[in-house]
Scaffold this motif. Structure first.
Motif, PDB file in Angstrom:
ATOM      1  N   VAL A   1      52.496  17.065  -1.694  1.00  0.00           N
ATOM      2  CA  VAL A   1      51.831  15.940  -1.385  1.00  0.00           C
ATOM      3  C   VAL A   1      51.852  15.356   0.184  1.00  0.00           C
ATOM      4  O   VAL A   1      51.060  14.800   0.623  1.00  0.00           O
ATOM      5  CB  VAL A   1      52.297  14.801  -2.330  1.00  0.00           C
TER       6      VAL A   1
ATOM      7  N   VAL B   1      41.138   8.917  -3.434  1.00  0.00           N
ATOM      8  CA  VAL B   1      42.288   9.408  -3.941  1.00  0.00           C
ATOM      9  C   VAL B   1      43.075   8.187  -4.767  1.00  0.00           C
ATOM     10  O   VAL B   1      43.393   8.602  -5.900  1.00  0.00           O
ATOM     11  CB  VAL B   1      43.241  10.083  -2.886  1.00  0.00           C
TER      12      VAL B   1
ATOM     13  N   PRO C   1      45.956  16.744   4.069  1.00  0.00           N
ATOM     14  CA  PRO C   1      44.966  17.582   4.493  1.00  0.00           C
ATOM     15  C   PRO C   1      44.090  16.956   5.588  1.00  0.00           C
ATOM     16  O   PRO C   1      44.153  15.751   5.608  1.00  0.00           O
ATOM     17  CB  PRO C   1      43.887  17.773   3.295  1.00  0.00           C
ATOM     18  N   LYS C   2      43.619  17.637   6.221  1.00  0.00           N
ATOM     19  CA  LYS C   2      42.554  16.930   7.511  1.00  0.00           C
ATOM     20  C   LYS C   2      41.232  16.589   6.791  1.00  0.00           C
ATOM     21  O   LYS C   2      40.779  17.036   6.104  1.00  0.00           O
ATOM     22  CB  LYS C   2      42.084  18.117   8.587  1.00  0.00           C
ATOM     23  N   GLY C   3      40.693  15.522   7.679  1.00  0.00           N
ATOM     24  CA  GLY C   3      39.571  14.882   7.404  1.00  0.00           C
ATOM     25  C   GLY C   3      39.445  13.716   6.518  1.00  0.00           C
ATOM     26  O   GLY C   3      38.402  13.215   5.736  1.00  0.00           O
ATOM     27  N   LEU C   4      40.760  13.136   5.934  1.00  0.00           N
ATOM     28  CA  LEU C   4      40.860  12.098   5.069  1.00  0.00           C
ATOM     29  C   LEU C   4      40.424  10.789   5.645  1.00  0.00           C
ATOM     30  O   LEU C   4      41.357  10.588   6.891  1.00  0.00           O
ATOM     31  CB  LEU C   4      42.069  12.232   4.360  1.00  0.00           C
TER      32      LEU C   4
ATOM     33  N   ALA D   1      51.450  23.271  -3.581  1.00  0.00           N
ATOM     34  CA  ALA D   1      50.625  22.260  -2.651  1.00  0.00           C
ATOM     35  C   ALA D   1      51.342  20.763  -2.541  1.00  0.00           C
ATOM     36  O   ALA D   1      51.128  19.774  -3.116  1.00  0.00           O
ATOM     37  CB  ALA D   1      49.253  22.154  -2.811  1.00  0.00           C
TER      38      ALA D   1
ATOM     39  N   THR E   1      38.050   7.952   1.818  1.00  0.00           N
ATOM     40  CA  THR E   1      38.416   8.941   0.846  1.00  0.00           C
ATOM     41  C   THR E   1      40.202   8.924   0.556  1.00  0.00           C
ATOM     42  O   THR E   1      40.461   9.113  -0.600  1.00  0.00           O
ATOM     43  CB  THR E   1      38.326  10.373   1.790  1.00  0.00           C
ATOM     44  N   TRP E   2      40.989   8.166   1.345  1.00  0.00           N
ATOM     45  CA  TRP E   2      42.374   7.621   0.475  1.00  0.00           C
ATOM     46  C   TRP E   2      42.051   6.752  -0.418  1.00  0.00           C
ATOM     47  O   TRP E   2      42.732   6.814  -1.632  1.00  0.00           O
ATOM     48  CB  TRP E   2      43.127   7.096   1.985  1.00  0.00           C
TER      49      TRP E   2
END
Lengths: 51, 247
Positions: free
Chosen positions: B156, B171, B160-163, B154, B167-168
């Protein structure tokens, strides 16, 4: 010395609490986006390795 | 790592020159670093953060069992009681005392157990390497191997969608706060704290995850499940009080 031990205990408490918070934040990220566990591990390890 | 090597004049690639060391390092990077992180996050993904962190509390019990099997000795009384207590605690947590009913998704239990096994590997695999090589080199190579492996699965840059910005921020905190800074804080405290105290404070991780999950993720636990959590944490504390020479 007592103060140093208290500071160290506080450091350890902050560190382990942050681990717990990190777990819950991962949970929140999975609940609110399409991020996969594999992608989050990639981000984590790439971020750390780049340091 | 490069700066460390230049300052200390310690060779970072020496560990790759001997085949057994190279194989062990590769194994550490794949199992101890990448899989340990991956299985833990899979346990959170299929279950929740509280279950995953409590299952991780089985790591000391796993290490004790593996150490005893390799040394062909029985665990001492305190360790034996702690292992039984930890297993009984996990049993209560996942079944709430019902033999025929699971209160946690089986897939989450599976990944949680695998996270505990790979977590034990993270501690045990690099030990022979650390006798000859600087810890930074071993951990650094382990992270690089793990990062390369996980990026092949996966990358980097496959965002992904929806961040959202929040949410960043989460992360960012997970990478630099909950991993890098937390590790530095915990490890630096070990210079002063006795292992028993540090291990007891280490129980704050599953406790924090459980309390925050109840508060912010609307997670509910039955009474017997909460008793199970207390038993697992007590077992970790018991094992941390065992004299080192017997471990």
């Amino acid at each position: 010395m007592a103060k140093t031990a208290r500071q160290a205990a506080l450091q350890a408490a902050c560190g382990t609490t942050m681990w717990g918070v990190g777990g819950v934040l991962s949970n929140v990220i999975f609940n609110t986006s399409t991020a996969s566990p594999a992608w989050l591990v990639s981000m984590r390890l790439t971020g750390l390795a780049s340091l | 790592m490069i700066i460390y090597s230049l300052v200390t004049h310690r060779p970072l690639v020496r560990v790759w020159q001997q085949r057994p060391s190279a194989i062990r390092l590769l194994f550490f990077g794949v199992v101890g670093v990448a899989l340990a992180q991956f299985t833990y996050l899979l346990a959170i993904f299929h279950g929740n953060a509280a279950i995953a962190t409590i299952m991780l509390s089985l790591v000391p019990a796993m290490i004790t069992v593996v150490t005893c099997i390799r040394a062909r000795t029985a665990p001492n009384l305190i360790d034996t009681l702690a292992i039984i207590l930890a297993l009984f605690g996990v049993f209560l947590l996942v079944t709430n005392g019902h033999l025929t009913q699971l209160h946690v998704a089986p897939i989450a239990i599976f990944w949680g157990l695998l996270a505990a096994i790979t977590g034990a590997a993270y501690t045990m695999l690099p030990r022979p390497l650390l006798r000859r090589e600087p810890p930074l080199a071993i951990v650094g190579w382990g992270l690089i191997i793990g990062a390369l492996l996980m990026n092949s699965i996966a990358p980097v840059w496959h965002i992904p969608k929806g961040l959202t910005p929040w949410t960043w921020a989460a992360v960012f905190f997970i990478v630099f706060g909950a991993t890098f800074l937390a590790y530095i804080l915990y490890v630096s405290s070990l210079k002063v704290l006795r292992p028993a105290i540090a291990s007891m404070i280490g129980n704050l991780e599953p406790l924090t995850a459980t309390i925050l999950s109840i508060l912010f993720l609307s997670l509910g636990f039955h009474t017997l499940q909460l008793v199970g959590i207390v038993l697992v944490l007590s077992a970790v504390f018991m094992m941390s009080r065992t004299p080192k020479k017997k471990r």
